[in-house]
Write a protein that holds these residues in place. Structure first.
Motif, PDB file in Angstrom:
ATOM      1  N   PRO A 367      62.038 -51.847   9.580  1.00  0.00           N
ATOM      2  CA  PRO A 367      62.005 -51.106  10.854  1.00  0.00           C
ATOM      3  C   PRO A 367      60.663 -51.201  11.576  1.00  0.00           C
ATOM      4  N   VAL A 368      59.566 -51.353  10.856  1.00  0.00           N
ATOM      5  CA  VAL A 368      58.264 -51.492  11.509  1.00  0.00           C
ATOM      6  C   VAL A 368      58.218 -52.778  12.328  1.00  0.00           C
ATOM      7  N   MET A 369      58.778 -53.852  11.789  1.00  0.00           N
ATOM      8  CA  MET A 369      58.790 -55.117  12.520  1.00  0.00           C
ATOM      9  C   MET A 369      59.728 -55.024  13.725  1.00  0.00           C
ATOM     10  N   TYR A 370      60.815 -54.302  13.577  1.00  0.00           N
ATOM     11  CA  TYR A 370      61.745 -54.115  14.700  1.00  0.00           C
ATOM     12  C   TYR A 370      61.052 -53.330  15.818  1.00  0.00           C
ATOM     13  N   LYS A 371      60.308 -52.308  15.450  1.00  0.00           N
ATOM     14  CA  LYS A 371      59.589 -51.518  16.440  1.00  0.00           C
ATOM     15  C   LYS A 371      58.567 -52.383  17.171  1.00  0.00           C
ATOM     16  N   THR A 372      57.925 -53.285  16.450  1.00  0.00           N
ATOM     17  CA  THR A 372      56.950 -54.177  17.074  1.00  0.00           C
ATOM     18  C   THR A 372      57.625 -55.125  18.052  1.00  0.00           C
ATOM     19  N   LEU A 373      58.810 -55.593  17.713  1.00  0.00           N
ATOM     20  CA  LEU A 373      59.568 -56.431  18.644  1.00  0.00           C
ATOM     21  C   LEU A 373      59.919 -55.658  19.911  1.00  0.00           C
ATOM     22  N   CYS A 374      60.179 -54.375  19.769  1.00  0.00           N
ATOM     23  CA  CYS A 374      60.474 -53.557  20.938  1.00  0.00           C
ATOM     24  C   CYS A 374      59.250 -53.425  21.845  1.00  0.00           C
ATOM     25  N   ILE A 375      58.064 -53.523  21.268  1.00  0.00           N
ATOM     26  CA  ILE A 375      56.842 -53.491  22.073  1.00  0.00           C
ATOM     27  C   ILE A 375      56.638 -54.830  22.775  1.00  0.00           C
ATOM     28  N   GLU A 376      56.821 -55.924  22.031  1.00  0.00           N
ATOM     29  CA  GLU A 376      56.676 -57.263  22.597  1.00  0.00           C
ATOM     30  C   GLU A 376      57.708 -58.176  21.953  1.00  0.00           C
ATOM     31  N   SER A 377      58.741 -58.513  22.720  1.00  0.00           N
ATOM     32  CA  SER A 377      59.864 -59.278  22.164  1.00  0.00           C
ATOM     33  C   SER A 377      59.525 -60.738  21.915  1.00  0.00           C
ATOM     34  N   ASP A 378      58.554 -61.287  22.659  1.00  0.00           N
ATOM     35  CA  ASP A 378      58.148 -62.683  22.437  1.00  0.00           C
ATOM     36  C   ASP A 378      57.168 -62.709  21.273  1.00  0.00           C
ATOM     37  N   PHE A 379      57.689 -62.750  20.058  1.00  0.00           N
ATOM     38  CA  PHE A 379      56.837 -62.597  18.881  1.00  0.00           C
ATOM     39  C   PHE A 379      55.843 -63.750  18.713  1.00  0.00           C
ATOM     40  N   ARG A 380      56.119 -64.900  19.288  1.00  0.00           N
ATOM     41  CA  ARG A 380      55.168 -66.008  19.180  1.00  0.00           C
ATOM     42  C   ARG A 380      53.954 -65.819  20.097  1.00  0.00           C
ATOM     43  N   SER A 381      53.985 -64.781  20.903  1.00  0.00           N
ATOM     44  CA  SER A 381      52.821 -64.463  21.728  1.00  0.00           C
ATOM     45  C   SER A 381      52.010 -63.310  21.141  1.00  0.00           C
ATOM     46  N   TRP A 382      52.382 -62.832  19.966  1.00  0.00           N
ATOM     47  CA  TRP A 382      51.628 -61.753  19.347  1.00  0.00           C
ATOM     48  C   TRP A 382      50.199 -62.223  19.089  1.00  0.00           C
ATOM     49  N   ASN A 383      49.226 -61.439  19.546  1.00  0.00           N
ATOM     50  CA  ASN A 383      47.830 -61.851  19.427  1.00  0.00           C
ATOM     51  C   ASN A 383      46.938 -60.633  19.231  1.00  0.00           C
ATOM     52  N   GLU A 384      45.638 -60.822  19.475  1.00  0.00           N
ATOM     53  CA  GLU A 384      44.682 -59.746  19.243  1.00  0.00           C
ATOM     54  C   GLU A 384      44.932 -58.535  20.135  1.00  0.00           C
ATOM     55  N   ASN A 385      45.464 -58.762  21.310  1.00  0.00           N
ATOM     56  CA  ASN A 385      45.776 -57.624  22.175  1.00  0.00           C
ATOM     57  C   ASN A 385      46.778 -56.691  21.502  1.00  0.00           C
ATOM     58  N   LEU A 386      47.821 -57.273  20.926  1.00  0.00           N
ATOM     59  CA  LEU A 386      48.803 -56.470  20.200  1.00  0.00           C
ATOM     60  C   LEU A 386      48.173 -55.852  18.957  1.00  0.00           C
ATOM     61  N   ALA A 387      47.324 -56.619  18.285  1.00  0.00           N
ATOM     62  CA  ALA A 387      46.667 -56.103  17.076  1.00  0.00           C
ATOM     63  C   ALA A 387      45.852 -54.857  17.394  1.00  0.00           C
ATOM     64  N   ARG A 388      45.147 -54.880  18.524  1.00  0.00           N
ATOM     65  CA  ARG A 388      44.369 -53.695  18.919  1.00  0.00           C
ATOM     66  C   ARG A 388      45.287 -52.537  19.278  1.00  0.00           C
ATOM     67  N   GLN A 389      46.389 -52.856  19.931  1.00  0.00           N
ATOM     68  CA  GLN A 389      47.342 -51.800  20.295  1.00  0.00           C
ATOM     69  C   GLN A 389      47.923 -51.137  19.052  1.00  0.00           C
ATOM     70  N   LEU A 390      48.168 -51.926  18.013  1.00  0.00           N
ATOM     71  CA  LEU A 390      48.732 -51.403  16.770  1.00  0.00           C
ATOM     72  C   LEU A 390      47.660 -50.914  15.798  1.00  0.00           C
ATOM     73  N   LYS A 391      46.386 -51.094  16.192  1.00  0.00           N
ATOM     74  CA  LYS A 391      45.244 -50.672  15.366  1.00  0.00           C
ATOM     75  C   LYS A 391      45.272 -51.336  13.995  1.00  0.00           C
ATOM     76  N   LEU A 392      45.472 -52.649  14.011  1.00  0.00           N
ATOM     77  CA  LEU A 392      45.515 -53.408  12.772  1.00  0.00           C
ATOM     78  C   LEU A 392      44.107 -53.722  12.280  1.00  0.00           C
ATOM     79  N   ARG A 393      43.964 -53.846  10.993  1.00  0.00           N
ATOM     80  CA  ARG A 393      42.677 -54.202  10.398  1.00  0.00           C
ATOM     81  C   ARG A 393      42.297 -55.633  10.777  1.00  0.00           C
ATOM     82  N   GLU A 394      41.042 -55.840  11.080  1.00  0.00           N
ATOM     83  CA  GLU A 394      40.580 -57.191  11.369  1.00  0.00           C
ATOM     84  C   GLU A 394      40.430 -57.976  10.075  1.00  0.00           C
ATOM     85  N   LEU A 395      40.802 -59.230  10.129  1.00  0.00           N
ATOM     86  CA  LEU A 395      40.677 -60.101   8.967  1.00  0.00           C
ATOM     87  C   LEU A 395      39.273 -60.677   8.881  1.00  0.00           C
ATOM     88  N   THR A 396      38.785 -60.860   7.661  1.00  0.00           N
ATOM     89  CA  THR A 396      37.505 -61.538   7.483  1.00  0.00           C
ATOM     90  C   THR A 396      37.697 -63.032   7.715  1.00  0.00           C
TER      91      THR A 396
END
Length: 590
Positions: A367-396
């Motif tokens: 369901p978390v991935m489904y919710k993310t698709l509802c935010i941005e359906s073009d999953f191949r465009s997921w980038n840092e902008n979405l990462a900041r919106q979701l407050k994801l941890r930055e990778l080393t």
């Protein structure tokens, strides 16, 4: 069009084997036939894995499927059957009442069978057994009171067995039952209809409080460790572990032996449901035909069927209960789609059927991935902008490099999937499957079709069965998208954008489609035309876009923005600028 649903009840004995487990059932039947008694067999498996269905089949094959005592007289199967649903006995009862009620039920069922086969002087024995059950109940209640008053972890059976009166009661009950069983089997042999003994099926132990389930196991072991008796229990080792925590504490490497020793003392033969080996193809296709999602012609398409199976394996897995829930969700969405007259509400093309099915699988399993698709359906465009919106941890940098070496996470959008998954242990263990699933979805998209728009439309169908409630209707993708140039051009005309700008934007669309084909992803929204291409050389996605607002217009690429005072200044330079930009990336690498 015929619609239906899938009932989530255990499989009846004579129903078709849709999961390919008959060979395991037959092996168990042969094992039981040749087993010495007493013996206890544990049918292990997660909730919904088919334990009860297997026990139904075992009962039918070994004992017959009889419901009335008078049917015992003509029965020709090798064993008598006792069935106990522990969940039913635990409802609105204290632990001690649950334990004794189960013991009394088993004893009573044994006596009813014997009485139906051989009417004799069993009335006296029956009264004795029931009287002993009452004594046991009083002793259990007293033991429970003592344990609670002492402030210790409740282990009623251990306390009960320490009481001399209870020990005598249990011994007498066991001796009386053994005598009755022996006499019954002797008379069966004399009458020319020999039986091997009694099989007691104990179901739903995993639905009650684990400590109580463990105490049931202990009490059954102390009372029904009888010759000519076989116990078949539906319980998982994990339930036993949870139930033993009051006694042994949390499971560790140091005390694991104690947990295992207890399990081995009670269970002589563990059998794990072979969920990973289930063949789901037959169940999946027959169910999709039954609920009206697939026609028989489409179901005969081996490629389509394989994709459906892959989506199941990568999401809900092969657990029968999870698959039944999936089928019912698909059924509801199918019915709603056919109630809607609009063409886009009824996916008919193979890739639409597959993608819609995949999204429902994601909704149920992730369901978390489904919710993310509802935010941005073009999953191949997921980038840092979405990462900041979701407050994801930055990778080393080391993590990025390691992931880049993996085929499943070598692109930026795939690494967003990884970063979403790492926040949840369940998703983290399935990150690879999720990445594979999303990649399979993209591969199914026909060349030239807009990924974000297609997913957005399909999300609008499946959103009705989302477990999250929304007071207001939600946009599946979070923004309006236009299905191709024609609709976008009409919007521009309605908003009175200059014809020269419209012509330049059309030139960009036509040029990108001709130049890059499938590798180009052109998106149209009210304020943006976005062109993106994946560059294998850098393993990243490159964007350029035109932002159109009444106050200002901006042409941006590679992070460099050029503000334009008016749309007239774009002219043909817009197309040439974009061509020059992508030429610099080396066409042979795009």
């Amino acid at each position: 069009m015929h619609f239906s649903s899938i009932v989530d009840i255990p499989k009846r004995p004579h129903e078709d084997d849709l999961f390919g487990i008959d060979k395991y059932k037959k092996g168990l039947i042969r094992f039981v036939h040749h087993s010495d008694t007493p013996i206890t067999i544990a049918i292990q498996g997660e909730w919904g894995s088919g334990k009860t269905s297997l026990m139904n089949s075992l009962q039918d094959s070994l004992c017959g499927n009889y419901a009335r005592p008078e049917d015992f007289k003509s029965h020709t199967h090798p064993f008598y059957s006792i069935w106990v649903n522990t969940w039913q006995y635990s409802l609105l009862r204290s632990p001690e009442e649950t334990l004794v009620s189960i013991v009394t039920s088993i004893s009573t069922q044994v006596l009813k069978i014997i009485d139906s086969r051989h009417k004799s002087d069993l009335q006296k024995l029956g009264r004795s057994v029931l009287g002993l059950g009452s004594k046991l109940l009083r002793g259990a209640a007293a033991s429970a009171t003592e344990v609670v008053a002492g402030g210790k972890a409740v282990d009623m059976v251990e306390s009960l067995m320490e009481r001399e009166q209870s020990q005598q009661t249990i011994k007498q009950l066991r001796d009386d039952l053994q005598q009755a069983i022996n006499n019954c089997l002797e008379k069966d042999a004399q009458n020319g209809s020999p039986k091997k003994g009694f099989i007691v099926f104990v179901d739903d132990l995993d639905r009650i409080d684990p400590p109580v389930a463990v105490q049931i196991l202990e009490l059954l072991k102390n009372i029904f460790d009888l010759e000519s008796c076989i116990f078949i229990l539906a319980i998982d080792y994990d339930v036993v572990v949870k139930g033993l925590k009051p006694k042994f504490g949390e499971l560790t490497d140091k005390n694991e032996r104690e947990f295992r020793s207890f399990f081995d003392k009670i269970i002589q033969m563990p059998f794990s449901m072979p969920v990973a080996s289930y063949s789901i193809d037959q169940f999946l296709l027959s169910s999709l035909i039954r609920i009206g999602y697939l026609s028989k012609d489409k179901a005969s398409n081996e490629t389509l069927a394989q994709h459906l199976t892959n989506f199941c394996n990568l999401s809900v897995g092969t657990n029968p209960r999870s698959m039944k829930r999936l089928m019912n969700t698909v059924s509801l969405i199918t019915i709603i789609g056919h109630e809607d007259d609009s063409a886009e509400s009824q996916p008919e093309e193979d890739h639409q059927l597959l993608l819609n099915f995949a999204l429902i699988c994601i909704q149920i399993a992730y369901p978390v991935m489904y919710k993310t698709l509802c935010i941005e359906s073009d999953f191949r465009s997921w980038n840092e902008n979405l990462a900041r919106q979701l407050k994801l941890r930055e990778l080393t940098e080391v993590e990025k490099q390691k992931l880049a070496e993996s085929e499943e996470f070598d692109e930026e959008w795939e690494r967003i999937i990884f970063r979403i998954c790492e926040r949840d242990s369940y998703l983290s263990n399935r990150a690879v499957q999720i990445s594979l699933m999303f990649n399979l979805m993209y591969k199914l998209l026909p060349e030239g079709e807009n990924l974000g728009l297609t997913i957005s439309k399909l999300l609008a169908l499946s959103a009705v069965t989302d477990v999250q409630a929304f007071d207001q209707p939600k946009q599946a993708s979070g923004k309006t998208r236009y299905g191709g140039w024609t609709a976008f051009e009409k919007m521009l005309a309605d908003k009175n954008y200059p014809a020269k700008l419209v012509g330049a934007l059309k030139a960009v669309n036509d040029w990108a489609t001709a130049r890059f084909g499938r590798k180009a992803d052109v998106n149209f929204t009210p304020n943006f035309l976005t062109l993106s291409c994946t560059n294998p050389a850098t393993r990243s996605k490159t964007f350029c876009y035109v932002r159109m607002r009444r106050a200002d217009i901006r042409f941006e690429f590679a992070g460099n923005a050029v503000e334009i005072a008016s749309a007239e200044q774009f002219g043909d330079d817009l197309r040439r600028g974009i061509e020059t930009y992508f030429d610099q990336l080396s066409a042979d690498k795009l």
